[in-house]
Every structure is written in C-alpha cells, then in structure tokens.
Motif scaffolding. Structure first.
Motif, PDB file in Angstrom:
ATOM      1  N   UNK A 110       0.815  -1.212   0.000  1.00 34.63           N
ATOM      2  CA  UNK A 110       0.000   0.000   0.000  1.00 34.63           C
ATOM      3  C   UNK A 110       0.845   1.256   0.000  1.00 34.63           C
ATOM      4  N   UNK A 111       1.913   1.246   0.797  1.00 33.04           N
ATOM      5  CA  UNK A 111       2.788   2.429   0.867  1.00 33.04           C
ATOM      6  C   UNK A 111       3.437   2.708  -0.479  1.00 33.04           C
ATOM      7  N   UNK A 140       0.630   8.705   6.638  1.00 36.14           N
ATOM      8  CA  UNK A 140       0.631  10.066   7.185  1.00 36.14           C
ATOM      9  C   UNK A 140       1.976  10.367   7.832  1.00 36.14           C
ATOM     10  N   UNK A 141       2.483   9.405   8.586  1.00 38.96           N
ATOM     11  CA  UNK A 141       3.782   9.601   9.228  1.00 38.96           C
ATOM     12  C   UNK A 141       4.871   9.785   8.179  1.00 38.96           C
ATOM     13  N   UNK A 142       4.825   8.919   7.140  1.00 40.37           N
ATOM     14  CA  UNK A 142       5.807   8.989   6.064  1.00 40.37           C
ATOM     15  C   UNK A 142       5.747  10.358   5.394  1.00 40.37           C
ATOM     16  N   UNK A 143       4.521  10.868   5.253  1.00 44.50           N
ATOM     17  CA  UNK A 143       4.357  12.172   4.625  1.00 44.50           C
ATOM     18  C   UNK A 143       5.021  13.287   5.427  1.00 44.50           C
ATOM     19  N   UNK A 181       8.924  12.957   5.040  1.00 45.28           N
ATOM     20  CA  UNK A 181       9.530  13.360   3.786  1.00 45.28           C
ATOM     21  C   UNK A 181       9.204  14.798   3.428  1.00 45.28           C
ATOM     22  N   UNK A 182       8.405  15.448   4.227  1.00 47.62           N
ATOM     23  CA  UNK A 182       8.172  16.877   4.056  1.00 47.62           C
ATOM     24  C   UNK A 182       7.659  17.227   2.682  1.00 47.62           C
ATOM     25  N   UNK A 183       8.420  18.073   2.002  1.00 47.79           N
ATOM     26  CA  UNK A 183       7.926  18.585   0.732  1.00 47.79           C
ATOM     27  C   UNK A 183       8.328  17.705  -0.444  1.00 47.79           C
ATOM     28  N   UNK A 184       8.995  16.601  -0.175  1.00 46.89           N
ATOM     29  CA  UNK A 184       9.395  15.742  -1.284  1.00 46.89           C
ATOM     30  C   UNK A 184       8.174  15.122  -1.953  1.00 46.89           C
ATOM     31  N   UNK A 185       7.234  14.666  -1.116  1.00 49.28           N
ATOM     32  CA  UNK A 185       5.972  14.161  -1.650  1.00 49.28           C
ATOM     33  C   UNK A 185       4.857  15.052  -1.130  1.00 49.28           C
ATOM     34  N   UNK A 186       4.517  16.071  -1.890  1.00 50.60           N
ATOM     35  CA  UNK A 186       3.548  17.044  -1.370  1.00 50.60           C
ATOM     36  C   UNK A 186       2.188  16.437  -1.066  1.00 50.60           C
ATOM     37  N   UNK A 187       1.776  15.476  -1.881  1.00 54.16           N
ATOM     38  CA  UNK A 187       0.464  14.894  -1.650  1.00 54.16           C
ATOM     39  C   UNK A 187       0.637  13.396  -1.480  1.00 54.16           C
ATOM     40  N   UNK A 188       0.451  12.905  -0.273  1.00 56.45           N
ATOM     41  CA  UNK A 188       0.593  11.475  -0.031  1.00 56.45           C
ATOM     42  C   UNK A 188      -0.742  10.958   0.482  1.00 56.45           C
ATOM     43  N   UNK A 190      -4.286  -2.938   5.927  1.00 57.48           N
ATOM     44  CA  UNK A 190      -4.962  -1.778   5.336  1.00 57.48           C
ATOM     45  C   UNK A 190      -5.173  -0.709   6.397  1.00 57.48           C
ATOM     46  N   UNK A 191      -5.624  -1.131   7.566  1.00 59.73           N
ATOM     47  CA  UNK A 191      -5.873  -0.165   8.630  1.00 59.73           C
ATOM     48  C   UNK A 191      -4.586   0.560   9.007  1.00 59.73           C
ATOM     49  N   UNK A 192      -3.461  -0.168   9.004  1.00 61.45           N
ATOM     50  CA  UNK A 192      -2.185   0.451   9.379  1.00 61.45           C
ATOM     51  C   UNK A 192      -1.664   1.395   8.313  1.00 61.45           C
ATOM     52  N   UNK A 193      -2.090   1.196   7.073  1.00 58.83           N
ATOM     53  CA  UNK A 193      -1.526   1.983   5.976  1.00 58.83           C
ATOM     54  C   UNK A 193      -1.768   3.469   6.172  1.00 58.83           C
ATOM     55  N   UNK A 194      -2.944   3.823   6.668  1.00 60.69           N
ATOM     56  CA  UNK A 194      -3.275   5.251   6.760  1.00 60.69           C
ATOM     57  C   UNK A 194      -2.368   5.998   7.730  1.00 60.69           C
ATOM     58  N   UNK A 195      -2.232   5.533   8.975  1.00 57.96           N
ATOM     59  CA  UNK A 195      -1.331   6.261   9.860  1.00 57.96           C
ATOM     60  C   UNK A 195       0.120   6.228   9.396  1.00 57.96           C
ATOM     61  N   UNK A 196       0.550   5.078   8.826  1.00 62.53           N
ATOM     62  CA  UNK A 196       1.949   5.002   8.391  1.00 62.53           C
ATOM     63  C   UNK A 196       2.198   5.951   7.225  1.00 62.53           C
TER      64      UNK A 196
END
Lengths: 239, 385, 382
Positions: B33-34, B330-333, B336-343, B322-328
């Motif tokens: 998912x990530x 968000x954390x990844x986002x 990585x800051x501005x590298x991936x503006x929309x995650x 699947x449930x874990x994907x959302x918080x992970x």
C-alpha cells in the motif's frame, strides 16, 4: 581418589520423583532403593503410569530425581551438572527406544556413528567401530540405507548397534519391542540377550510384554511407586 | 455454521504460526500500500490538473524562456480567458536538501486561475501590496515553521544572487490532493531585479498558464496558440496542464516502473510465506482430513476447509495491514516533508491491497487444498503417529 | 563443542523440498531487491565517476546546481582560460531539448552540449562508434550511444530540429558508459547563435598539474571579477548524481529491510515447524550426549543454510539485471541519464551478510526452543 568397586553397577538410594500435571503434583516414585548388579539383565514391569519409564530415565541420566542418589559405576549422577551429565551419558549409557528415534536423514551407518562423533576417535577408528557394531546386529549390508528403507525390526537393530557402539557398561531399553511384530521382537530380544551373555553388558529393560520379560534374568514390578519382585505377583503385571 | 467454527478453531490451534503468518501479511500489505501510494504521489500534479488550464512553453525545452510580449498575442487567441506568467525559480533555502518548488508568478492573473489555492482575504491583500511578498502553502509552512511576517531568504541558482522575501500569506488547498508545498512571489519583482543585475535576461517568461473558456476545445486552442509563434525566434508548445504534468512523470518513468515492480515483489514474498504455512498445516492434518472423508464429508468440503482457513488468515492480515496503511502513510508524509507534497492513500490502493491479500489467500490454498481433497482415506489414517 | 554433523542440518532441508523452496524463495526475493538496489546505485555512481577525468576541472557560475542552470559570461570565461595552470580549456554551452523516445513516443529532456575541438580532446574516454565527428563551425552533430538507441531521429544521416534549425547527425560516439553517452554534441558557436545565448554555460579545463587545483580554486573563487565555482570534474559529476543516488539508496534499503521482516517471519515459521516435527530426534540426540549448544547450533545451521540458498538464488537473479539498462531523468541536471546495474564484489558480500542476518534472526528463536527442551519432554512428545 579411589572408586568403590562393588558388585553393583547401579545403586539407587532413597529416590523420589513427582510430576506436575495440570496444576497438581503427582508423586510417581517414593523413597525407592535397590541395586542392579553388574552383568544383570533386569526387566521392569508394571501397569501404565506406574513410573517405570520415569525410573528408567533416572537411571539413564536423562532426568533428575527430586530426592535421593543414584550411583552408576561409583559415580553419583544426581550430583553432576547437565554438561557433565551429557558427557557421562555419551560414555556410559546406550539407549534403545520404543520408536527407535533414528535420524531419518542419516544412513544406518551415520546413525550408528553419531555417538562416536562425541569422542576423540579418528574417522578411520570410528568406521571400524561402526562396522563392528553393524556386524554384530547383522546389518552390515544395510549400512548405506536410510531408516525409511528398513523394516521396523531392522531399524531397532540399527538403534541397538548405535546403543553399543561406544561400548557402554549400561544399556537401557524402553519398550524395545513395543512397535514390532512377533518375529522381529524375538530377534531383538535374542540380540539383547546376546549382548548380556557374551559381552557382559548390564541391561535394564522396561516392558509390558510378558514374553519379552521372560528373556530377562530377573524381573521387578513397579506399582504405585513401589518396587517388588517375584513370580507370585505375575498376575498383576497385565497392562 | 459448523464450517466456520471449524475454520476459526483450526486457525487458532497453532497460535504462534497463525500469528506470525498474519504479521507477515500485515507487513506485506502495508508495504504494498505504501509503495502504491508513493507512486500515486508521483501523479499528484497530473491529478490536480484542471481541465480548463493549458501550459505554453518553449518548444525546444522547458529550459528555454519565451519573450514577455507573447502574453498579449496569446490573450488575443479566441477561447482564451486569462493568461498568467510563471518562472521556475529553483532557489536554495538554507541548503539544497531543503527543497521546495518556488515560482515567480503574476499574482493578479495566476491565483484567479488556481481557485483551489484558498487564501484569507486580508493576507492575500497584504501579499498583493508587497512587491517582495511571498505566499507559502500550508504544508510548506508546517515543514519549516514559516509564519506570516517571517523573512524567507533564498540563494538563486538560475537567477543568481541572494534574494529575500517576506511571507505575507499562507494558502490552504481546497482538496486533499492540492499541492500546498509551494512558494510563490511576484514575477514583476523578479523581472525588475533581473533588469538591474543581468539586463539581457529580463522580460523572459518560463511558462504561460492559459485559462480557456471551453475545456472541450483545448486541443484546438493549443494549436491556435502555437500557430501564432511558428517560425519565430521562440516557437512554443502548448498542452493541457495534465499533459504537461504527465510529461514530468514520463521522464522518471523508469523509477516509477521500478517502484511498481518492487511493490509486487513483496506480494510474492508473502505468497511464498503463506503457501508454506498452508502446505505445512495441511500436511500435518492429513489424517484428520482422511477421517472427515471416512465420516462421509465430500472432498470439496475438505478442500473448502483449507481454503477457508487460508482466506481467514489472509483477510485478517489484509484488513489489519490496510488499517495500518493510513497512519503510516501520514507519518511517512511528515517525514519526507515537501518531497511528496500529496501522499494520499487512494481508494484504488486500498482495493488493490485487499485484492492482493485475498489472491494470496486463494493461491496459497490451491495445492494443499487439492492434496487434502485427494487424500486416500487409507493413507491418511495410517499417517497417525 | 562436539557438534552434530552438518549433514543432519542440510539434509533435513532436502527432505522437505516444498517448504525449503518456498522459504528460500522468499529470502531470495528479498536478497534480489537488496542486491538490485545496491547494483543500481553502483551503476549510477560508476556512470558518473567515469565521466570525470582526474586532471580536469569544471567552472560554473556560483551556486548553479548544474551546467544547464549556469551562465559564465564571455569575459569571465576568457579569464579562466588565461590562468597559468590551465593547459587546455573549452568554453561550452549546455542546454536541454525535449525529444521523443523511440519506443514509447513520450518526451524527455536530452542534454545538448556545444563544445570546441579542445572540448573533445578533454574527454579521452569518448570514441567514435559510427560515422565521424562533427566539423567545427557546421550544423553537424554527433550523438551518444544511449541517445542513438533511445530517441527518435538520432540515427546517422537523420536530422534533428531544434533552435529553429536542422542539425545533421553525422556520427555516434561511445563514452564508455559515462554520462556523455546521454548527450548530443555540436559546435559551440553554432549552438550559441541558434539558442541566442550570450554567455557560456561552463568552462572545462585540463590542468598541467592536478595538484595545482587548490591554489587555482582559491584564486578564481576569490577574484572579484568572477562569480564562479571551481570543482574537479570527478567531484562535479559525483554531486550531479547525489540526489538521485540518495533517493535510490534510501528507498531501496528501507524496502529491503521491511521485506526482510516478511522473509524472516517465513523462516521462523518453517524452523518452528521443523523443531516441532523433530522433538523425538532432539530428545534422542540429547540422550546420546549432545549438549544443548549442539542442538542450538544444528538448527541455526539449518536456518543459515536456508538463507544461503536464498542468497545464491537471489544474487543469481540480480546478476541477470546487468543486462538491463535504465534511462531516467537525473534530478540535478534535469536531463536524461542512462546507466545500468553493476555487480561488484562488495555487493556480493553485502548481500551475503544480509542473508545471513535474515537466516540468523529467523532461526534463532526456534533454535533456542529446540535447545531448551528437556530430554524427557522431547522424548515424550515424539
């Protein structure tokens, strides 16, 4: 340090053992004392749950009693730490189990060789001992076969070869014929008898089969943790 | 009912094995998912494109500018409502690793064409009044702690020298997929400064953003614009904003493909683990299956037991993953800051995760299930002990 | 310590072929990803490093991230050329042009370099593979091997149109896998005219004595008439790939670690089952006199043998990737860059260590369980 050389190979003194089963403590052996003389062929019989396998395990050094001592050839094995006990077993005891417990991935030869890898013998010396042991049990031409390619009786004979390859003084057998047909059982028992008569091995055999017990020189009965002997209690030995 | 009870109890018989298998599935589904989400982020620009916006650039490549006076000619093409100018600034904030997009735009036109950038009215006014003002997106502001009134110094690379701006406004995105990692400042300020520092580079525009009245006529209008400048010093190429953004994706296609491939590799890894678990389990229970068949249950029932257990484990691992994907994500986002503006974890990603989990559940049960169904009762019963 | 023969551990893998295959297969996939990522990064670095000559320097405008972003005015370029340490100098202009790829038709940015005959001499690793070199002061161009393969209209004899002119391709050059393989070269003055440029992009120069670099760098960077960065060519190209290389390494290694958890779980499940299925053997071995440590070692050896098998398969698959060529946009220069997967001895060892860690971590808990069994329990449970 002098060792007592007594006619007894095994001296059991006031041995007790109990198990924890589902939260409860079940006493199995209580204050047991007896001797096994050198060159004896002893049969141990008794109803199931009487503790005969437990007693055998204690004599062979694969379990420890809760109280008491066991001397084998003058050595108190209840005082030995686990690592020394392992070394002692390798040198002093040979095992024969009901379900053979051979390594399925090793050939008959390699199975018999296994105890020798714990000794400092060279490869050539090991090979000689293994060949001798296999010859003794009559399985020389099966040396390269895997256990799955051998019959039950043959597997048990390989196990016996493994048990004697280090030339131990004591051989313990736990229901050695329990999984065999009549003919194979007879072969195995006569083999054990031969080891006792010809080579002077002391043998302690646990069995519930009266016919097997008749091959032994003496029979003791274990019931409710107490040992007794005599033919007059033969009726009670049914399983 | 008995069927489901059997499945549930069987799965829980070997808690450690089942637990480990579920854990493996969770990790695999999560990774899958990530990765798909990261690939999705690549397409963020294209997804956020509006159908009524076109981008005009120099036909040679994005690296070449166009003269400012093209603006009036583009404006005059029928169907064009607005024309804005934008230059990629490419400056360095503190150090090159702290990357974020910076554009010099003519604010009056540009932000009318990008209604998805939402401003507080007073902040917007303050920005329009201040020639050296800057606008930053919410995500960018949060990453580096910019607040209204802060100084924003940049070291120029394409436009040399040191530049300094004042943050006047912070914009929010109208939707989750709007990019709020960008910084904008006044094109006029860039141009004035270049007139002073390197005059021959003044009055040069990077891209023109063109808003059209009828999105359906985009191709037609694009060609009309390019026709204006054919055989001139700077020929143009006009395309929809979506095509323009997809062009960037195409340039790093190899990486995108690589990540996609790798995301499927993880599915195969977990398939191997799952198939192994089911094979071992079924082999150990051969005598039980034989017994069931002896009792009169059909071979299909036995196979269904295997399949059911496999699916139950796969579903458990899949749903937790699947449930874990959302918080992970968000954390990844945030990491990585501005590298991936929309995650954003898209619905299709979640569907693919579920599909992958179930596919693994089915595939892992095929061989063991067949074996269980086919076991000869006699062989199976002998296998005890 | 008297060990149980290794044959015991290894042959047990052979008896459960399906389980061994699946478990080793999972580990092989992880090793494949791990090795492939390292190989990709190594390939990228090799392409970049082989681009730089040890005695060349690159002069760009200060803070310019790439030659494309850089502008060196004519007087400044002349100053650099005139420095005593410089043997040969080439004033060059570098731009990007958008071209269509052969197979997909998608558009990508290609680096075009206008240079002089001196510039060609500064790149000794470049050899002509087909046709001939472009004539100075003409609109002829030569293309790098990778460009000729990937982009439409770049064959010898074809014409490319950019900068309002047609350029005739007269040759293809081979730059030995370096970044130049992804470039198009032509005459610098023609290009400057065509692109209406007044300033050069960069100055490439060879030093008579490479050790003179520091002194030259100091002098040029502190000269008030110049606003330049001076770098050794090797370092310059290394920095060009830093961003992409970092991205590949970090993403790839993170993924490998996460995937390895899955493979380790697979190994753990397998080894727990192996222990559970062989408790009788464990009891017999202990009864025979083998110590707990020997049991632990035997099962760890089995797990490590699984990992070794996975490593061999994974590495074999990864080495096949050397046949694959990657072409993507280098973020720093914004231009297309071709490179490939490179297998080095270091990567072979790194992946072996990685596999060993996977095998050990997956196998240690089950092996401990096997070692901790009491003899009586093991024999009874058989």
């Amino acid at each position: 340090m002098s060792r007592r050389v007594s006619p007894s190979l095994i001296e059991v003194r006031n041995v007790s053992k109990s198990y924890r089963r589902g939260g409860q403590i079940v006493p199995v052996l209580h204050d047991l004392s007896f001797d096994v003389l050198r060159g004896d062929f002893l049969g141990l019989m008794g109803p199931s749950g009487s503790g005969k396998s437990t007693l055998l395990n204690l004599l062979a050094g694969i379990d420890q009693p809760d109280a008491g001592e066991i001397l084998v050839d003058g050595v108190d094995i209840t005082r030995l730490p686990e690592s020394d006990l392992a070394d002692w077993r390798a040198a002093a005891v040979g095992f024969v189990f009901q379900f053979y417990n051979l390594m399925p991935v090793l050939t008959a030869f390699e199975n018999v060789e296994l105890p020798l890898t714990l000794t400092p013998l060279s490869r050539r010396e090991r090979r000689e001992h293994v060949a001798a042991a296999l010859g003794l049990v009559g399985l020389t031409e099966r040396a390269e076969h895997y256990p799955s390619e051998l019959s039950g009786g043959q597997q048990q004979r390989v196990a016996i070869a493994r048990a004697l390859v280090t030339d131990p003084k004591l051989i313990v057998a736990d229901e050695p014929t329990g999984d065999l047909d009549r003919q194979s059982a007879a072969e195995v028992l006569s083999l054990l008898g031969q080891l006792n008569d010809q080579f002077g091995k002391t043998i302690v055999m646990v069995t519930h089969d009266r016919r097997a017990a008749e091959h032994a020189h003496a029979i003791k009965y274990l019931d409710k943790g107490e040992l007794s002997e005599g033919a007059d209690l033969l009726e009670r030995s049914v399983r | 009912m008995q069927f489901f009870k059997l499945i549930a109890r069987n799965a829980l018989r070997h808690k450690l094995r089942t637990g480990l298998t579920v854990l493996g599935l969770v990790i695999a589904v999560l990774s899958f998912g990530l990765l798909q989400t990261v690939v999705g982020a690549w397409y963020a620009g294209a997804n956020a494109a509006a159908p009524d916006r076109l981008v005009t650039r120099n036909a040679i490549s994005l690296v070449f500018p166009m003269p400012l006076h093209y603006r009036e000619k583009i404006r005059a093409v029928p169907g064009v409502r607005r024309v804005g100018t934008a230059n990629w600034f490419g400056g360095i904030y503190q150090d090159p690793k702290k990357f974020f997009p910076q554009f010099a735009v003519d604010a009056a036109q540009y932000f009318e064409m990008y209604p998805e950038y939402r401003f507080a009215e007073d902040e917007k006014r303050a920005f329009l009044r201040d020639r050296r003002g800057a606008v930053v997106g919410r995500k960018l502001a949060e990453t580096y702690g910019f607040r209204v009134g802060d100084m924003l110094p940049l070291r120029g690379t394409i436009f040399p020298g040191d530049w300094s701006f004042t943050v006047r406004a912070i914009y929010d995105g109208a939707e989750a997929r709007t990019d709020t990692s960008q910084m904008f400042f006044h094109w006029d300020y860039l141009n004035e400064t270049m007139k002073r520092r390197v005059p021959r580079r003044a009055d040069q525009v990077g891209v023109f953003v063109v808003q059209i009245a009828e999105p359906a006529r985009a191709a037609e209008i694009s060609q009309a614009i390019d026709a204006q400048f054919r055989n001139s010093a700077a020929e143009t190429l006009t395309e929809t904003e979506k095509a323009f953004q997809l062009g960037f994706v195409a340039m790093t296609e190899a990486i995108v493909v690589g990540i996609r491939v790798v995301s499927f590799v993880v599915v195969f890894i977990i398939l191997a683990v799952m198939a192994n678990t089911m094979a071992m389990t079924a082999r150990e229970r051969l005598s039980e299956y034989a017994t069931l068949k002896a009792l009169g249950f059909a071979p299909g029932y036995v196979a269904a037991l295997v399949l059911g257990e496999s699916l139950a484990i796969a579903a458990a691992g899949g749903l937790i993953g699947i449930a874990c994907t959302f918080p992970v994500a968000a954390w990844f986002g945030t990491q990585t800051g501005t590298l991936f503006p929309v995650l954003q974890v898209s619905a299709s990603t979640t569907a693919m995760q579920l599909g992958a989990a179930l596919a693994v559940g089915v595939a892992a049960a095929l061989l063991p299930g067949r074996r269980a169904a086919r076991v000869r009762i006699v062989d199976g019963l002998r296998a005890i002990g | 310590m008297k060990a149980i023969p290794l044959a015991y551990s290894v042959r047990n893998l052979w008896t459960r072929k399906l389980t061994t295959a699946l478990t080793a297969g999972g580990m092989a996939l992880v090793v494949f990803v791990f090795a492939a990522v390292l190989m990709l990064d190594a390939g990228l670095r090799q392409a970049m490093v082989s681009t730089g000559q040890p005695d060349n320097i690159v002069v760009t405008r200060r803070s310019a991230g790439s030659e494309v972003q850089s502008g060196v005015e004519r007087p400044q370029a002349a100053l650099v050329e005139a420095q005593p340490e410089v043997v040969t100098a080439s004033k060059e202009t570098v731009v990007l042009i958008a071209q269509h790829k052969r197979d997909s038709g998608t558009v990508s940015n290609v680096t075009v370099r206008g240079l002089s005959p001196q510039g060609i001499a500064l790149r000794p690793q470049v050899r002509l593979a087909a046709g001939r070199m472009f004539s100075p002061a003409s609109t002829e161009i030569v293309v790098g091997r990778s460009i000729a393969q990937r982009f439409a209209g770049t064959g010898v004899g074809e014409r490319l149109r950019f900068g309002a002119r047609d350029w005739l391709v007269v040759g293809v050059f081979d730059a030995g896998g370096s970044a130049f393989d992804s470039e198009i070269w032509g005459d610098v003055d023609q290009m400057m005219q065509s692109f209406r440029r007044q300033a050069y992009s960069s100055v490439i120069a060879r030093l008579a004595d490479p050790a003179a670099f520091d002194a030259l760098k100091r002098r040029l960077e502190s000269d008030p008439r110049l606003t330049v960065d001076v770098k050794r060519e090797r370092q310059f190209y290394e920095e060009q790939s830093a961003a992409l290389s970092g991205f590949i390494s970090i993403l790839g290694l993170t993924l490998s670690v996460i995937f390895s958890i899955g493979a380790m779980i697979g190994a753990m499940i397998t080894m727990y089952a192996a222990v559970a299925g062989r408790t009788g053997e464990i009891g017999a071995l202990r009864a025979l006199g083998f110590r707990r440590r020997a049991i632990l070692a035997a099962f760890l050896a089995e797990a490590l043998a699984l990992a070794a098998l996975g490593w061999a398969l994974g590495l074999a698959a990864a080495s096949l990737m050397q046949l694959v060529h990657i072409s993507t946009m280098n973020w720093q220069s914004f231009g297309e860059l071709a490179f490939s997967f490179t297998l080095t001895p270091k990567i072979v060892l790194q992946s072996l260590a990685f596999a060993a860690v996977m095998g050990f971590t997956g196998g240690v808990l089950p092996a401990l369980r096997a070692a901790r069994l009491s003899i009586v329990d093991a024999l009874r449970a058989a």
